[in-house]
Scaffold this motif. Structure first.
Motif, PDB file in Angstrom:
ATOM      1  N   ALA A 100      -7.181  45.402 -28.300  1.00  0.00           N
ATOM      2  CA  ALA A 100      -7.468  44.433 -29.369  1.00  0.00           C
ATOM      3  C   ALA A 100      -8.576  44.954 -30.289  1.00  0.00           C
ATOM      4  CB  ALA A 100      -7.862  43.086 -28.770  1.00  0.00           C
ATOM      5  N   MET A 101      -9.601  45.564 -29.724  1.00  0.00           N
ATOM      6  CA  MET A 101     -10.682  46.128 -30.535  1.00  0.00           C
ATOM      7  C   MET A 101     -10.137  47.241 -31.419  1.00  0.00           C
ATOM      8  SD  MET A 101     -13.751  46.615 -27.829  1.00  0.00           S
ATOM      9  CE  MET A 101     -14.428  45.293 -26.858  1.00  0.00           C
ATOM     10  N   ILE A 102      -9.322  48.107 -30.834  1.00  0.00           N
ATOM     11  CA  ILE A 102      -8.744  49.222 -31.583  1.00  0.00           C
ATOM     12  C   ILE A 102      -7.933  48.692 -32.764  1.00  0.00           C
ATOM     13  CG2 ILE A 102      -7.020  51.073 -31.466  1.00  0.00           C
ATOM     14  CD1 ILE A 102      -8.076  51.581 -28.571  1.00  0.00           C
ATOM     15  N   ARG A 103      -7.139  47.678 -32.529  1.00  0.00           N
ATOM     16  CA  ARG A 103      -6.337  47.098 -33.610  1.00  0.00           C
ATOM     17  C   ARG A 103      -7.219  46.532 -34.707  1.00  0.00           C
ATOM     18  NH1 ARG A 103      -2.033  44.328 -29.618  1.00  0.00           N
ATOM     19  NH2 ARG A 103      -0.554  46.060 -29.552  1.00  0.00           N
ATOM     20  N   ARG A 104      -8.260  45.792 -34.321  1.00  0.00           N
ATOM     21  CA  ARG A 104      -9.148  45.188 -35.319  1.00  0.00           C
ATOM     22  C   ARG A 104      -9.905  46.259 -36.112  1.00  0.00           C
ATOM     23  NH1 ARG A 104     -10.020  41.200 -30.989  1.00  0.00           N
ATOM     24  NH2 ARG A 104     -11.863  42.392 -30.380  1.00  0.00           N
ATOM     25  N   LEU A 105     -10.392  47.288 -35.430  1.00  0.00           N
ATOM     26  CA  LEU A 105     -11.104  48.369 -36.115  1.00  0.00           C
ATOM     27  C   LEU A 105     -10.173  49.125 -37.060  1.00  0.00           C
ATOM     28  CD1 LEU A 105     -13.155  49.670 -33.082  1.00  0.00           C
ATOM     29  CD2 LEU A 105     -14.144  48.736 -35.192  1.00  0.00           C
ATOM     30  N   ASN A 106      -8.943  49.330 -36.614  1.00  0.00           N
ATOM     31  CA  ASN A 106      -7.963  50.029 -37.435  1.00  0.00           C
ATOM     32  C   ASN A 106      -7.629  49.214 -38.681  1.00  0.00           C
ATOM     33  OD1 ASN A 106      -4.630  50.237 -37.744  1.00  0.00           O
ATOM     34  ND2 ASN A 106      -5.736  52.175 -37.794  1.00  0.00           N
ATOM     35  N   GLN A 107      -7.363  47.944 -38.506  1.00  0.00           N
ATOM     36  CA  GLN A 107      -6.970  47.108 -39.630  1.00  0.00           C
ATOM     37  C   GLN A 107      -8.149  46.754 -40.535  1.00  0.00           C
ATOM     38  OE1 GLN A 107      -5.015  43.870 -37.648  1.00  0.00           O
ATOM     39  NE2 GLN A 107      -3.082  44.988 -37.465  1.00  0.00           N
ATOM     40  N   GLY A 108      -9.274  46.430 -39.926  1.00  0.00           N
ATOM     41  CA  GLY A 108     -10.412  45.967 -40.712  1.00  0.00           C
ATOM     42  C   GLY A 108     -11.237  47.060 -41.345  1.00  0.00           C
ATOM     43  N   LEU A 109     -11.411  48.169 -40.633  1.00  0.00           N
ATOM     44  CA  LEU A 109     -12.267  49.249 -41.134  1.00  0.00           C
ATOM     45  C   LEU A 109     -11.487  50.511 -41.462  1.00  0.00           C
ATOM     46  CD1 LEU A 109     -15.378  48.853 -38.794  1.00  0.00           C
ATOM     47  CD2 LEU A 109     -15.034  47.974 -41.110  1.00  0.00           C
ATOM     48  N   GLN A 110     -10.170  50.461 -41.299  1.00  0.00           N
ATOM     49  CA  GLN A 110      -9.284  51.589 -41.584  1.00  0.00           C
ATOM     50  C   GLN A 110      -9.677  52.871 -40.832  1.00  0.00           C
ATOM     51  OE1 GLN A 110     -10.278  49.598 -44.491  1.00  0.00           O
ATOM     52  NE2 GLN A 110      -8.458  48.475 -43.896  1.00  0.00           N
ATOM     53  N   ILE A 111     -10.156  52.701 -39.608  1.00  0.00           N
ATOM     54  CA  ILE A 111     -10.392  53.859 -38.748  1.00  0.00           C
ATOM     55  C   ILE A 111      -9.045  54.184 -38.104  1.00  0.00           C
ATOM     56  CG2 ILE A 111     -11.637  54.794 -36.767  1.00  0.00           C
ATOM     57  CD1 ILE A 111     -13.850  52.725 -37.341  1.00  0.00           C
ATOM     58  N   PRO A 112      -8.553  55.409 -38.239  1.00  0.00           N
ATOM     59  CA  PRO A 112      -7.233  55.731 -37.692  1.00  0.00           C
ATOM     60  C   PRO A 112      -7.140  55.447 -36.193  1.00  0.00           C
ATOM     61  CG  PRO A 112      -8.018  57.496 -39.117  1.00  0.00           C
ATOM     62  CD  PRO A 112      -9.161  56.554 -38.929  1.00  0.00           C
ATOM     63  N   ALA A 113      -6.043  54.846 -35.790  1.00  0.00           N
ATOM     64  CA  ALA A 113      -5.842  54.498 -34.380  1.00  0.00           C
ATOM     65  C   ALA A 113      -5.891  55.726 -33.488  1.00  0.00           C
ATOM     66  CB  ALA A 113      -4.520  53.757 -34.205  1.00  0.00           C
ATOM     67  N   GLU A 114      -5.360  56.855 -33.969  1.00  0.00           N
ATOM     68  CA  GLU A 114      -5.367  58.067 -33.137  1.00  0.00           C
ATOM     69  C   GLU A 114      -6.786  58.540 -32.859  1.00  0.00           C
ATOM     70  OE1 GLU A 114      -4.279  59.383 -37.370  1.00  0.00           O
ATOM     71  OE2 GLU A 114      -3.629  57.824 -36.001  1.00  0.00           O
ATOM     72  N   VAL A 115      -7.715  58.238 -33.741  1.00  0.00           N
ATOM     73  CA  VAL A 115      -9.129  58.562 -33.502  1.00  0.00           C
ATOM     74  C   VAL A 115      -9.694  57.613 -32.465  1.00  0.00           C
ATOM     75  CG1 VAL A 115     -11.435  58.552 -34.543  1.00  0.00           C
ATOM     76  CG2 VAL A 115      -9.518  59.594 -35.763  1.00  0.00           C
ATOM     77  N   LEU A 116      -9.370  56.339 -32.580  1.00  0.00           N
ATOM     78  CA  LEU A 116      -9.935  55.324 -31.687  1.00  0.00           C
ATOM     79  C   LEU A 116      -9.431  55.442 -30.261  1.00  0.00           C
ATOM     80  CD1 LEU A 116      -9.777  52.326 -34.156  1.00  0.00           C
ATOM     81  CD2 LEU A 116     -11.843  53.518 -33.389  1.00  0.00           C
ATOM     82  N   ILE A 117      -8.215  55.980 -30.066  1.00  0.00           N
ATOM     83  CA  ILE A 117      -7.686  56.081 -28.709  1.00  0.00           C
ATOM     84  C   ILE A 117      -8.037  57.411 -28.051  1.00  0.00           C
ATOM     85  CG2 ILE A 117      -5.810  54.463 -29.117  1.00  0.00           C
ATOM     86  CD1 ILE A 117      -3.910  56.867 -29.320  1.00  0.00           C
ATOM     87  N   ALA A 118      -8.666  58.323 -28.800  1.00  0.00           N
ATOM     88  CA  ALA A 118      -9.048  59.615 -28.236  1.00  0.00           C
ATOM     89  C   ALA A 118     -10.084  59.427 -27.143  1.00  0.00           C
ATOM     90  CB  ALA A 118      -9.597  60.529 -29.332  1.00  0.00           C
ATOM     91  N   GLN A 119     -10.136  60.370 -26.221  1.00  0.00           N
ATOM     92  CA  GLN A 119     -11.114  60.323 -25.134  1.00  0.00           C
ATOM     93  C   GLN A 119     -12.502  60.496 -25.708  1.00  0.00           C
ATOM     94  OE1 GLN A 119     -10.809  59.565 -22.083  1.00  0.00           O
ATOM     95  NE2 GLN A 119      -8.625  59.735 -21.719  1.00  0.00           N
ATOM     96  N   ALA A 120     -13.399  59.627 -25.326  1.00  0.00           N
ATOM     97  CA  ALA A 120     -14.795  59.721 -25.785  1.00  0.00           C
ATOM     98  C   ALA A 120     -15.555  60.707 -24.929  1.00  0.00           C
ATOM     99  CB  ALA A 120     -15.456  58.363 -25.743  1.00  0.00           C
TER     100      ALA A 120
END
Length: 120
Positions: A100-120
């Motif tokens: 849910a956070m990934i979706r909100r960050l992707n939609q709201g801040l246009q951070i690419p989902a592939e970046v957000l799901i990468a291993q930190a």
């Protein structure tokens, strides 16, 4: 217009030299020189993507970068990450990103989902 695929480093360097000269000349779009610049740029981008791939940025660093770009504070991140405690937990790597956070960050801040799901 003599344009061919870039097969090796020398082809790549030659194309960069021509592109540099064309950029300096600033050709009009639709002219032979403008078309040559467009085509060579595509070939160079393709060569670079194959030979110099970029790693995806760290998800938390991407969030921090976007925050800095937009002048956002931790409080501004509550709609994307949850309450302020959760925001700090995520930013301090004590809690992972949920779907849910990934979706909100992707939609709201246009951070690419592939970046957000990468291993930190």
């Amino acid at each position: 217009m003599d344009i061919r695929p870039l097969h090796n480093a020398q082809d790549y360097l030659d194309a960069l030299t021509v592109i540099s000269a064309l950029v300096d000349a600033d050709p009009e779009i639709g002219t032979p020189e403008g078309d040559r610049l467009d085509v060579l740029s595509v070939l160079v981008e393709r060569y670079e993507a194959q030979h110099f791939p970029l790693d995806l940025p760290d998800p938390i660093e991407a969030i921090r970068f976007r925050m800095e770009q937009a002048g956002l504070t931790a409080s501004d991140m509550k709609p994307y990450l949850g309450n302020l405690n959760r925001v700090y937990e995520v930013l301090n790597r004590k809690r992972g990103l949920s779907l849910a956070m990934i979706r909100r960050l992707n939609q709201g801040l246009q951070i690419p989902a592939e970046v957000l799901i990468a291993q930190a």
